[in-house]
Design a protein around this motif. Structure first.
Motif, short mmCIF file in Angstrom:
data_model
loop_
_atom_site.label_atom_id
_atom_site.label_comp_id
_atom_site.label_asym_id
_atom_site.label_seq_id
_atom_site.Cartn_x
_atom_site.Cartn_y
_atom_site.Cartn_z
N SER A 136 0.53 -1.53 0.12
CA SER A 136 -0.12 -0.31 -0.37
C SER A 136 1.08 1.38 -0.11
CB SER A 136 -0.98 0.02 1.00
OG SER A 136 -1.78 -1.25 1.46
N TYR A 137 0.62 2.54 -0.91
CA TYR A 137 1.00 3.03 -0.83
C TYR A 137 0.22 4.55 -0.72
CZ TYR A 137 4.89 0.70 -2.99
OH TYR A 137 5.91 -0.07 -2.81
N LYS A 138 0.76 5.65 -0.13
CA LYS A 138 -0.40 7.25 -0.36
C LYS A 138 0.48 8.45 -1.42
CE LYS A 138 -2.36 10.72 2.48
NZ LYS A 138 -2.62 11.15 3.66
N ILE A 139 -0.20 8.98 -1.92
CA ILE A 139 0.34 9.78 -2.92
C ILE A 139 -0.15 11.20 -2.29
CG2 ILE A 139 0.86 11.21 -5.26
CD1 ILE A 139 1.24 8.19 -6.03
N THR A 140 0.28 12.23 -2.47
CA THR A 140 -0.26 13.83 -2.06
C THR A 140 -0.30 15.09 -2.88
OG1 THR A 140 1.25 14.35 -0.71
CG2 THR A 140 -0.24 13.24 0.77
N GLY A 141 -1.10 15.15 -3.02
CA GLY A 141 -1.48 16.74 -3.91
C GLY A 141 -0.95 16.08 -4.89
N ILE A 142 -2.01 15.19 -6.02
CA ILE A 142 -2.07 14.64 -6.58
C ILE A 142 -4.01 14.70 -7.55
CG2 ILE A 142 -2.53 12.44 -5.83
CD1 ILE A 142 -1.71 10.90 -8.49
N GLU A 143 -3.65 15.05 -8.88
CA GLU A 143 -4.95 14.98 -9.01
C GLU A 143 -5.14 14.44 -11.11
OE1 GLU A 143 -5.72 19.62 -9.07
OE2 GLU A 143 -3.93 19.96 -9.52
N TYR A 144 -6.49 15.09 -11.21
CA TYR A 144 -6.05 14.32 -12.58
C TYR A 144 -5.64 14.88 -13.72
CZ TYR A 144 -8.10 12.87 -16.86
OH TYR A 144 -8.45 12.40 -18.51
N LYS A 145 -5.44 14.50 -15.13
CA LYS A 145 -4.02 15.26 -15.85
C LYS A 145 -4.18 14.54 -16.95
CE LYS A 145 -1.05 17.57 -12.97
NZ LYS A 145 0.65 18.48 -12.34
N GLU A 146 -4.78 15.31 -18.05
CA GLU A 146 -5.05 14.17 -19.59
C GLU A 146 -3.64 12.81 -19.83
OE1 GLU A 146 -7.20 14.03 -21.36
OE2 GLU A 146 -8.90 15.28 -20.37
N ASN A 147 -2.64 13.50 -19.41
CA ASN A 147 -1.72 13.31 -19.80
C ASN A 147 -0.32 12.47 -18.58
OD1 ASN A 147 -0.64 14.32 -22.86
ND2 ASN A 147 -0.07 15.38 -21.69
N PHE A 148 -1.75 11.33 -18.16
CA PHE A 148 -0.94 10.69 -17.33
C PHE A 148 -0.05 9.70 -17.80
CE2 PHE A 148 -1.17 6.43 -14.08
CZ PHE A 148 -2.07 7.39 -13.31
N ASP A 149 1.28 9.97 -16.55
CA ASP A 149 1.94 9.46 -16.51
C ASP A 149 2.69 7.72 -15.09
OD1 ASP A 149 5.17 8.31 -16.89
OD2 ASP A 149 6.08 10.47 -16.82
N TRP A 150 2.31 6.92 -15.94
CA TRP A 150 2.32 6.16 -14.85
C TRP A 150 2.92 5.57 -13.53
CZ3 TRP A 150 -0.39 4.24 -10.21
CH2 TRP A 150 0.57 3.37 -9.72
N PRO A 151 4.71 5.15 -15.09
CA PRO A 151 6.19 5.39 -13.43
C PRO A 151 6.28 6.72 -13.04
CG PRO A 151 5.78 4.92 -16.40
CD PRO A 151 4.52 5.46 -16.03
N SER A 152 5.71 7.28 -13.30
CA SER A 152 6.34 8.64 -11.95
C SER A 152 5.29 9.23 -11.17
CB SER A 152 6.24 10.08 -13.66
OG SER A 152 5.59 10.67 -13.56
N ILE A 153 4.32 8.99 -11.40
CA ILE A 153 2.69 8.82 -10.30
C ILE A 153 3.26 7.46 -9.48
CG2 ILE A 153 0.52 8.30 -9.63
CD1 ILE A 153 1.27 10.49 -11.13
N ARG A 154 3.19 6.60 -9.78
CA ARG A 154 4.10 5.11 -9.11
C ARG A 154 5.05 5.79 -8.28
NH1 ARG A 154 5.50 2.15 -6.28
NH2 ARG A 154 5.81 -0.75 -6.68
N ALA A 155 6.13 6.48 -8.64
CA ALA A 155 7.74 6.83 -8.33
C ALA A 155 7.00 7.34 -6.60
CB ALA A 155 8.39 7.01 -8.83
N GLN A 156 6.47 8.70 -6.61
CA GLN A 156 5.87 9.27 -5.51
C GLN A 156 5.14 8.73 -4.57
OE1 GLN A 156 3.62 12.93 -6.71
NE2 GLN A 156 3.97 12.61 -9.32
N GLY A 157 4.73 7.64 -4.73
CA GLY A 157 4.23 7.14 -3.29
C GLY A 157 5.51 6.40 -2.44
N GLU A 158 4.20 6.59 -1.33
CA GLU A 158 5.50 6.83 0.23
C GLU A 158 4.58 4.86 0.79
OE1 GLU A 158 5.78 10.11 2.70
OE2 GLU A 158 4.26 10.97 1.19
N LYS A 159 5.74 4.13 1.21
CA LYS A 159 5.36 3.17 1.60
C LYS A 159 4.44 3.21 2.55
CE LYS A 159 5.30 -1.41 0.80
NZ LYS A 159 4.47 -2.05 1.60
#
Length: 273
Positions: A136-159
């Motif tokens: 499980s992970y949590k990301i703060t300060g994230i919202e929907y964007k048209e150009n969704f970059d999953w690898p970079s989003i995934r890297a922001q996650g805090e365990k």
């Protein structure tokens, strides 16, 4: 394929959250509140989020059970080995009160057990997600964007869980549904441990608070449905926590004939010896 399904669920939750906020933040919106058969509120935001989520999850091979979807007979559902369980807007009462404590919940269930969960808190722009493989992970300060970059989003996650060490036993309780039985449960804990702190919250945020370690326990002795807990259950499991049926050592199960949950307790996973 697990990551691919997680990506789809996250995009769906973020887009639904964006749609909800447009209605929530519109000063001209009266939310068009209706009443369902159980007298619980239903708003245009619930309906809009449902349509958005369905448009994404329909890309997968799994059927969808949504709070705002059609009533699907158990004779049909019982043959679903894997399915999505969705609450497009969990905490409609909190949404109407405008306190920000509402979420978008999406879970993937396999043989009655949550294996993937996504919870998005639109107002706080906080995202929780989990799978059996990654945890499980949590990301703060994230919202929907048209150009969704999953690898970079995934890297922001805090365990999860965070190392939130606290001296008191912190109990999280429902802001809108604190039953007499829940109050009695809390009183019994107080008798065992004087250092008790109680915090209140709405929607599935309560489960997330236990998953991340901000709270230690969440007792729920009041009605909930499977879509209220499925996503949070996956996130709790990924963080080493569990949702047990009250008074039992067995966790909640999903896609039952009766979609009403039994009373439950969210807490640290009990190690079986």
């Amino acid at each position: 394929m697990e990551e691919a399904y997680l990506e789809i669920a996250i995009i769906a939750a973020l887009k639904a959250g964006n749609d909800i906020l447009k209605i929530y933040n519109d000063p001209q919106s009266d939310f068009e509140i209706e009443r369902k058969a159980d007298n619980s509120p239903l708003t245009i935001a619930d309906k809009t989020a449902h349509k958005t989520i369905i448009s994404y999850l329909s890309q997968t091979p799994f059927p969808i059970l949504s709070e705002e979807g059609q009533n699907i007979p158990y004779q049909e559902r019982k043959n679903w080995e894997t399915l999505w369980i969705v609450d497009p807007l969990d905490g409609t009462k909190e949404f109407i009160k405008r306190n920000g404590e509402f979420t978008v919940n999406i879970a993937l269930i396999n043989n009655g057990t949550p294996i993937l969960g996504v919870i998005y808190i639109p107002v706080k722009k906080s995202l929780y997600f989990s799978t059996e493989t990654i945890g499980s992970y949590k990301i703060t300060g994230i919202e929907y964007k048209e150009n969704f970059d999953w690898p970079s989003i995934r890297a922001q996650g805090e365990k999860l869980p965070f190392s939130n060490k606290h001296k008191n036993t912190i109990i999280v309780a429902s802001r809108s549904h604190l039953s007499t039985e829940t109050e009695s449960f809390i009183e019994n804990i107080k008798k065992q441990n004087k250092n008790i702190e109680i915090i209140s919250s709405g929607s599935s945020i309560k489960i997330c608070l236990v998953a991340e370690g901000t709270a230690d326990i969440y007792p729920r002795f009041a009605p909930t449905m499977e879509w209220d807990t499925a996503a949070g259950h996956a996130i709790a499991k990924g963080a080493g926590k569990e949702i047990y049926q009250a008074g039992e050592n067995d966790p909640l199960i999903y896609n039952k004939e009766n979609l009403l949950n039994p009373w439950f307790i969210v807490e640290q996973n009990r190690i079986k010896i």
